[in-house]
Design an enzyme around this catalytic site. Structure first.
Site, mmCIF file in Angstrom:
data_model
loop_
_atom_site.group_PDB
_atom_site.id
_atom_site.type_symbol
_atom_site.label_atom_id
_atom_site.label_comp_id
_atom_site.label_asym_id
_atom_site.label_seq_id
_atom_site.Cartn_x
_atom_site.Cartn_y
_atom_site.Cartn_z
ATOM 1 C CB SER A 50 39.594 38.062 37.804
ATOM 2 O OG SER A 50 38.628 37.160 37.292
ATOM 3 C CB SER A 175 38.207 21.969 33.604
ATOM 4 O OG SER A 175 38.015 21.344 34.851
ATOM 5 C CE1 TYR A 201 33.882 25.936 33.599
ATOM 6 C CE2 TYR A 201 34.732 23.936 34.633
ATOM 7 C CZ TYR A 201 34.936 25.216 34.144
ATOM 8 O OH TYR A 201 36.192 25.769 34.187
ATOM 9 C CB THR A 234 40.157 31.531 40.131
ATOM 10 O OG1 THR A 234 39.086 30.578 39.991
ATOM 11 C CG2 THR A 234 41.458 30.894 39.659
#
Length: 318
Positions: A50, A175, A201, A234
């Protein structure tokens, strides 16, 4: 200090990481960069069922590349493969079921794959953002296990077969959130600090950028890069950051926009001419630190990160 970093980063994000930021950057793109026939080249995309991973795999399949989808869930992987094959009419799309948070599984998969396949490009896209501190069966904090250690082990185990390929590349989907973090090598798994999933993260994404720089210095015959996809709509963003998603919904990029730079880094001749080890946003190399953010780490700390990862990797080697 982190309040300053977060504020500067968010303002930068509103300008650059949104759909309008992409559209502004895209005016300078060279469309011919992606007009590439990829038949005979082999690509591995992790987290490919995905979001950005799937969009990346689709673009590669559309151009005739052989694609290895590394996914955790068999059903979702098969659905993704069927869609990719139907749209691209390319049947060279293969599924591998691997849980990237399991160091042992990643090792075993990488070793088995290396014995039976060739590989030109590895795209480290799989990631997770778990908002509560959660341990894997191997006793590792889940975000770190997936985003950092899983990426480290898979890349290291595949480097030997990548070196046998022509124009080998490793692209890691990081990111821009990493700009808010300075490497904290003394608490990689949030055993001491209060756990914050978003911060964990962002720390992992900072670690990925450092790993990319170190690999580029060590392995001159492979082209390494990391990239920021921008803020894309997303499934991962919807589930991990529901309030951010709700606030930003109409400003978010499409999955294809998020995947664009990963695809460009993986397939274009222009990307291969860039120095190895850089961090990219919208097909351009960008700074890995915000101005005046005090987020740079010493080479000693960076070295320590690589040593800790190597020790952990060896601990779980089958």
């Amino acid at each position: 200090m982190s309040i300053y970093r977060n504020a500067v980063w968010f303002m930068k994000g509103l300008q650059e990481y949104t759909k309008s930021g992409y559209e502004a950057a895209a005016k300078t793109f060279v469309p011919a960069d992606l007009e590439v026939n990829l038949s005979g080249r082999s690509f591995m995309v992790t987290g490919a069922n995905s979001g950005i991973g799937k969009a990346t795999a689709q673009e590669i399949a559309n151009r005739g590349g052989t694609v290895h989808l590394v996914c955790r869930n068999q059903g979702r992987a098969e659905t993704a493969r069927d869609e990719i094959v139907e749209k691209s009419k390319n049947h060279n799309v293969h599924i591998h079921i691997v849980d990237m948070s399991s160091a042992r599984q990643v090792w075993e998969f990488g070793q088995n794959f290396s014995q039976n396949n060739s590989l030109h490009v590895l795209i480290n896209n799989a990631g997770c953002m778990v908002n509560q501190r959660e341990l894997t069966e191997e006793g590792l904090e889940k975000n770190f296990a997936t985003n950092t250690l899983g990426t480290y082990i898979l890349t290291m185990v595949l480097i030997p077969i990548l070196k046998k390929a022509e124009d080998p590349r490793v692209v890691t989907v990081s990111s821009g959130g990493m700009l808010t973090q300075k490497l904290n090598v003394d608490d990689l798994q949030f055993e001491k600090a209060t756990f914050d999933g978003t911060m964990a993260y962002a720390q992992n994404k900072r670690q990925q950028v450092i790993m990319t720089e170190r690999w580029a210095a060590l392995h001159k015959d492979i082209h390494f890069s990391s990239m920021h996809p921008g803020w894309a709509d997303t499934p991962a963003v919807q589930s991990s950051m529901p309030s951010f998603h709700a606030k930003m919904a109409n400003k978010l990029r499409t999955e294809a926009m998020g995947a664009d730079t990963a695809v460009w880094l993986a397939i274009s001749a222009a990307a291969a001419k860039q120095p190895s080890g850089l961090f990219f946003q919208d097909r351009a190399a960008v700074a890995t630190h915000l101005p005046l953010a005090w987020s740079k780490s010493s080479s000693l700390d960076q070295e320590k990160l690589m040593l800790v990862l190597e020790e952990l990797a060896q601990k779980f080697k089958p």
